[in-house]
Design a protein around this motif. Structure first.
Motif, PDB file in Angstrom:
ATOM      1  N   UNK A 210     -32.888  22.249 -14.912  1.00 18.18           N
ATOM      2  CA  UNK A 210     -32.502  21.137 -15.784  1.00 18.18           C
ATOM      3  C   UNK A 210     -31.945  20.052 -14.860  1.00 18.18           C
ATOM      4  N   UNK A 211     -32.765  19.072 -14.597  1.00 19.26           N
ATOM      5  CA  UNK A 211     -32.382  18.031 -13.648  1.00 19.26           C
ATOM      6  C   UNK A 211     -31.603  16.921 -14.331  1.00 19.26           C
ATOM      7  N   UNK A 212     -30.868  16.183 -13.535  1.00 19.66           N
ATOM      8  CA  UNK A 212     -30.088  15.062 -14.055  1.00 19.66           C
ATOM      9  C   UNK A 212     -30.324  13.862 -13.145  1.00 19.66           C
ATOM     10  N   UNK A 213     -30.622  12.742 -13.751  1.00 19.19           N
ATOM     11  CA  UNK A 213     -30.741  11.516 -12.946  1.00 19.19           C
ATOM     12  C   UNK A 213     -29.349  11.089 -12.477  1.00 19.19           C
ATOM     13  N   UNK A 214     -29.282  10.646 -11.225  1.00 20.74           N
ATOM     14  CA  UNK A 214     -28.011  10.132 -10.726  1.00 20.74           C
ATOM     15  C   UNK A 214     -27.701   8.804 -11.409  1.00 20.74           C
ATOM     16  N   UNK A 215     -26.480   8.702 -11.907  1.00 22.39           N
ATOM     17  CA  UNK A 215     -26.051   7.448 -12.515  1.00 22.39           C
ATOM     18  C   UNK A 215     -24.923   6.811 -11.715  1.00 22.39           C
ATOM     19  N   UNK A 216     -24.630   7.422 -10.583  1.00 24.09           N
ATOM     20  CA  UNK A 216     -23.623   6.874  -9.678  1.00 24.09           C
ATOM     21  C   UNK A 216     -23.990   7.347  -8.280  1.00 24.09           C
TER      22      UNK A 216
ATOM     23  N   UNK B 162     -38.476  12.630 -10.103  1.00 26.46           N
ATOM     24  CA  UNK B 162     -39.839  12.336 -10.534  1.00 26.46           C
ATOM     25  C   UNK B 162     -40.639  13.605 -10.825  1.00 26.46           C
ATOM     26  N   UNK B 163     -40.219  14.699 -10.225  1.00 27.16           N
ATOM     27  CA  UNK B 163     -41.028  15.906 -10.341  1.00 27.16           C
ATOM     28  C   UNK B 163     -40.131  17.115 -10.107  1.00 27.16           C
ATOM     29  N   UNK B 164     -40.693  18.299 -10.316  1.00 28.86           N
ATOM     30  CA  UNK B 164     -39.980  19.521  -9.963  1.00 28.86           C
ATOM     31  C   UNK B 164     -38.946  19.979 -10.970  1.00 28.86           C
ATOM     32  N   UNK B 165     -38.988  19.463 -12.209  1.00 27.73           N
ATOM     33  CA  UNK B 165     -37.993  19.860 -13.202  1.00 27.73           C
ATOM     34  C   UNK B 165     -38.670  20.466 -14.422  1.00 27.73           C
ATOM     35  N   UNK B 166     -37.881  21.245 -15.185  1.00 27.94           N
ATOM     36  CA  UNK B 166     -38.348  21.721 -16.482  1.00 27.94           C
ATOM     37  C   UNK B 166     -37.847  20.808 -17.590  1.00 27.94           C
ATOM     38  N   UNK B 167     -36.578  20.380 -17.426  1.00 31.10           N
ATOM     39  CA  UNK B 167     -35.985  19.429 -18.375  1.00 31.10           C
ATOM     40  C   UNK B 167     -35.278  18.375 -17.537  1.00 31.10           C
TER      41      UNK B 167
ATOM     42  N   UNK C 209     -27.835  11.463 -23.973  1.00 33.71           N
ATOM     43  CA  UNK C 209     -28.834  11.728 -22.944  1.00 33.71           C
ATOM     44  C   UNK C 209     -30.239  11.388 -23.440  1.00 33.71           C
ATOM     45  N   UNK C 210     -30.996  10.723 -22.573  1.00 31.99           N
ATOM     46  CA  UNK C 210     -32.429  10.614 -22.800  1.00 31.99           C
ATOM     47  C   UNK C 210     -33.040  11.825 -22.108  1.00 31.99           C
ATOM     48  N   UNK C 211     -33.883  12.551 -22.829  1.00 31.15           N
ATOM     49  CA  UNK C 211     -34.394  13.827 -22.336  1.00 31.15           C
ATOM     50  C   UNK C 211     -35.909  13.765 -22.189  1.00 31.15           C
ATOM     51  N   UNK C 212     -36.398  14.413 -21.135  1.00 31.43           N
ATOM     52  CA  UNK C 212     -37.845  14.616 -20.982  1.00 31.43           C
ATOM     53  C   UNK C 212     -38.065  16.074 -20.647  1.00 31.43           C
ATOM     54  N   UNK C 213     -39.210  16.588 -21.027  1.00 36.08           N
ATOM     55  CA  UNK C 213     -39.584  17.950 -20.638  1.00 36.08           C
ATOM     56  C   UNK C 213     -40.638  17.849 -19.548  1.00 36.08           C
ATOM     57  N   UNK C 214     -40.510  18.708 -18.536  1.00 33.88           N
ATOM     58  CA  UNK C 214     -41.450  18.671 -17.417  1.00 33.88           C
ATOM     59  C   UNK C 214     -42.329  19.900 -17.347  1.00 33.88           C
ATOM     60  N   UNK C 215     -42.146  20.831 -18.282  1.00 33.77           N
ATOM     61  CA  UNK C 215     -42.950  22.058 -18.256  1.00 33.77           C
ATOM     62  C   UNK C 215     -42.946  22.648 -19.664  1.00 33.77           C
TER      63      UNK C 215
ATOM     64  N   UNK D  76     -39.637  24.133 -20.427  1.00 34.13           N
ATOM     65  CA  UNK D  76     -38.635  23.115 -20.743  1.00 34.13           C
ATOM     66  C   UNK D  76     -38.848  22.576 -22.153  1.00 34.13           C
ATOM     67  N   UNK D  77     -40.110  22.325 -22.506  1.00 41.76           N
ATOM     68  CA  UNK D  77     -40.408  21.784 -23.836  1.00 41.76           C
ATOM     69  C   UNK D  77     -39.974  22.761 -24.920  1.00 41.76           C
ATOM     70  N   UNK D  78     -40.122  24.055 -24.629  1.00 36.41           N
ATOM     71  CA  UNK D  78     -39.732  25.068 -25.620  1.00 36.41           C
ATOM     72  C   UNK D  78     -38.231  25.028 -25.882  1.00 36.41           C
TER      73      UNK D  78
END
Lengths: 154, 659
Positions: B163-169, B186-191, B200-206, B209-211
């Motif tokens: 479960x990755x998190x974008x850096x905001x700082x 950009x890659x390598x994450x499930x969520x 949080x804005x969320x994306x699934x990468x697998x 993760x989508x499940x």
């Protein structure tokens, strides 16, 4: 005769003297005398007792050694700012080479025994002077090694 | 290899919005899926990655302040739970445990070794940053990219959900953007979570993760929310900037193995190993044995080790890296140079942990820039197209006159030659051939209105034959070849020419150009040394240059008789006592290799920058155009890329024995 202040100015304009402490410059100016040499004047003969150290202010000196069947060979020239007769700091010794002025020259010359006594008694003077002498001797040693390599030989 | 979930950066992936108050639903969904959740939590004054039970364990409203040797937590003005950068715990702790039993041996009853079976825990890593995903990928290549693999790592890595998190700082220690690993995931994450004001804005990468996301109380994000998620990452990228010029550093470091800075930094380094322990990519280990008192059963354990450990490279006969400087060099060159050779990438992701957790504040970015600075590309005017460039093809020139310079050196003045030769530049050379003699490279010692001069020392068959030619003879020429003196480098500076012996030949054209353009330089000086007064080249020119007052000329000889009234001593004695602002010198040096080396050392010790010291190398050349391979020196062909080099280009290649 150069006065005391002008000797210090001269020292300050030399490679050897410019980085000495002001007190050391003062002391050397008092200990030494400024001497002038004419072109081709021999200052010291190889084998004679070397009793003085000098700081060349202007002109050029050649250090020559006699090689049987080849005659005198100049092994080094002393340029303004450099020292000559530095071994007099250690003890009175026989000169290893003939010192000759190849052009009109001026130097601050200090009698070796006087300098040795001053260095023994004044540690601040010694601490200031010795590194500079060692630097000059080290530079000359490095250059001699390169000369030994005969870099330009085929 | 682990097949990382891949989310295409270009595709517009489906996005959801999860309120911050609902974040616990994500953690509980992960737990309900049978996973132990590892995430950030405050412990001992730091944000560490450890098992968490609920969102209450996350560091809400906490930020960190990081700089070299400094790490402090402070309060945030809001309740964000990922409002900090990376803490001291790399994720490798969970995929590559610090201590791992790898075998059990027994000699009671039976004799044998047993390998424990890996039972990889089903983990979910919550809060993985872009640089850390890159680090996991680097360890994938190390442990799984060769025929010999680490199956324990494979199992643990495969069992981990990211479960990755974008850096905001960002912190002052971050340099992911320089390393190309972040800040954007950009890659390598499930969520993937991007934290904004309300959630949080969320994306699934697998699919996995989508499940999980499917079980969360999400809604469609607004345009403002998705826009904010993009902007916050871009803002972090701007904050971090590209502070480390990384392109080519692997090659630059290879040329700096003897840089004195290794010794300087090693005096500061206390070899605590913090940098390697906190590094998310370091993978070195040692093996230790634990046995019962009777030696019947022993357990072999693998432990993280550090190349800073004094015994790391020790063998029975001694230590290959006995000095601290050796160990520091090993670490830095592995991360930024040899790792590239071994694994196809740098071994650093720019997370900055080694900087923050260094107790003596060594900043790897500063060291890299001091040890292997970027070499500004040489902007040289384009050389004239050579005549008869291919080997075997020659343009014919006629010998107009011959001048004996010294007992073994002769200058040939050539005329009736292709005009292109007249457009050459000082420092270039030509390949000269006579029938029945192999071609030899000869520097052009003068450009005249209707010809060129070649000054030749008779040392071999061809050069002796050339030296014995008479006016009217013809020779074959190819050229002008190679690089030339960058005279523009000396504009507004002290131009200093240092020549030894026949080395004055390739410099004569430069000296003439310096004199002709005297107003462009602060000063112009020539220091020339030869073996004896009789070995001096171009004696008429030396007199004329001295008389012109445009250039200070100082000459010396290694030995002389009493008739010589000039200086005696090696060429370095001419400038050893020089006093000036030496940083403003641009030097041009040619002579026997050892003489150049001594001159260069003296210039460097006086503070002349290495990029302002130009040398011309002499090497065996057969073709002159980079095809025969004889003159290869490191990455260069001296004939084509030289013979004139800036010292900074050569680095440790210069004067290195056996290169």
């Amino acid at each position: 005769m150069d006065d005391h202040a002008s000797v210090i100015v001269m020292l300050n304009n030399t490679w050897f003297g410019s980085e000495l402490a002001p007190e050391t410059q003062e002391r050397l100016a008092k200990l030494g005398t400024v001497q002038e040499f004419e072109a081709d004047e021999i200052i010291l003969h190889e084998g004679e007792e070397a009793i003085e150290m000098g700081i060349l202010i202007s002109g050029r000196l050649a250090l020559r050694q006699m090689v049987p069947e080849r005659g005198p060979v100049t092994i080094l020239s002393v340029e303004p700012g450099d020292i000559f007769g530095w071994s007099a700091i250690l003890a009175a010794t026989k000169a290893q080479s003939t010192v000759v002025a190849t052009e009109p020259s001026k130097a601050l010359v200090i009698e070796g025994a006087t300098l040795r006594a001053a260095l023994k008694e004044d540690h601040a003077l010694a601490a200031s002077l010795y590194p500079r002498v060692l630097s000059a001797v080290g530079r000359r040693l490095r250059a001699t090694r390169l000369q030994l390599l005969d870099l330009f030989a085929r | 290899m682990i097949t990382n979930p891949v989310a295409s950066p270009t595709a517009v992936a489906r996005q959801w919005f999860l309120a911050r108050s609902d974040l616990d639903a994500l953690i509980q969904a992960l737990r309900k899926a049978g996973r132990t959740v590892i995430g950030p939590t405050v412990r001992d004054g730091a944000i560490v990655n450890d098992e968490i039970q609920s969102a209450a364990d996350l560091p809400a409203g906490v930020r960190d302040e990081q700089s070299a040797g400094q790490y402090r937590l402070a309060e945030r003005a809001d309740e964000r739970v990922f409002g900090y950068t990376v803490g001291p715990t790399p994720w490798k702790r969970f995929t590559f445990p610090p201590i791992l039993p790898i075998a059990t041996a027994h000699r009671s009853g039976s004799f044998g070794f047993e390998q424990p079976k890996t039972v990889a825990p089903q983990l979910a890593f919550l809060g993985v940053r872009a640089c850390e995903i890159a680090a996991l990928g680097m360890q994938d290549r190390v442990f799984l990219g060769s025929p010999f693999t680490d199956e324990d790592f494979r199992a643990r890595r495969k069992a981990a959900l990211i479960v990755a998190v974008q850096c905001t700082t960002s912190s002052s220690t971050c340099f992911c953007s320089s390393m190309g690993t972040g800040p954007e995931v950009r890659t390598g994450y499930d969520i993937l979570l991007t934290e904004i004001d309300e959630g949080f804005v969320i994306q699934a990468g697998s699919p996995a993760g989508a499940a999980i996301v499917a079980h969360l109380p999400t809604r469609q994000p607004t345009h403002a929310e998705t826009g904010a998620a993009v902007d916050v990452v871009e803002a972090v990228r701007t904050q971090i900037g590209e502070t480390l010029p990384i392109a080519g550093i692997d090659q630059r470091l290879k040329r700096q193995l003897d840089n004195p800075r290794w010794g300087v930094v090693a005096e500061r380094c206390v070899e605590c190993g913090n940098c390697t322990m906190s590094c998310p990519t370091c993978f070195c280990t040692s093996v230790t044995e634990r046995s019962d008192m009777e030696g019947r059963i022993s357990v072999t354990e693998r432990l993280w080790d550090s190349c800073f450990d004094i015994n790391f490279a020790k063998v029975a006969g001694g230590d290959f890296r006995a000095r601290p400087r050796d160990r520091y060099r090993q670490w830095l060159t592995h991360k930024f140079s040899s790792w590239m050779d071994q694994f196809g990438s740098f071994g650093c992701v720019g997370c900055g942990r080694c900087i923050t957790w260094c107790p003596v504040r060594i900043d790897v970015r500063e060291e890299l820039q001091a040890i292997a600075p970027v070499i500004q590309p040489i902007e040289r005017p384009v050389a004239v197209e050579p005549v008869a460039a291919s080997p075997g093809s020659y343009s014919i020139a006629r010998l107009a006159s011959v001048r004996e310079e010294t007992g073994d050196t002769t200058t040939l003045s050539l005329t009736d030659l292709d005009p292109a030769f007249l457009s050459g530049r000082p420092g270039q050379f030509v390949m000269v051939a006579l029938p029945a003699f192999p071609a030899v490279p000869i520097s052009i010692s003068r450009f005249r209105a209707n010809g060129i001069d070649l000054t030749i020392r008779a040392v071999g068959a061809t050069s002796t034959a050339l030296a014995n030619l008479h006016p009217g003879a013809k020779v074959g020429l190819r050229g002008p070849l190679g690089t030339f003196w960058p005279i523009e480098d000396a504009y507004g500076r002290h131009a200093m020419v240092v020549a030894g012996g026949v080395g004055l030949a390739p410099l004569r054209g430069l000296v003439e150009a310096l004199v002709a353009n005297r107003d462009r330089f602060e000063s112009v000086s020539l220091y020339y040394g030869s073996r004896t007064p009789e070995d001096q080249l171009f004696s008429d020119d030396l007199v004329a240059w001295s008389a012109s007052k445009a250039i200070d000329v100082a000459v010396t000889v290694d030995r002389a008789g009493p008739e010589w009234k000039g200086r005696v001593g090696v060429v370095t004695t001419l400038f050893d006592m020089m006093s000036c602002d030496c940083s403003k010198i641009t030097a041009f040096v040619v002579g026997p290799e050892r003489m150049m080396q001594a001159s260069v050392q003296s210039l460097i010790s006086k503070g002349v920058p290495t990029e302002r010291i130009n040398v011309s190398l002499e090497r065996h050349m057969e073709c002159g155009i980079g095809l025969c391979g004889h003159c290869q020196t490191g990455p260069y062909f001296v004939c084509k890329d030289g013979p004139v080099f800036r010292l900074s280009e050569l680095g440790d290649l210069y004067a290195r024995e056996g290169i």
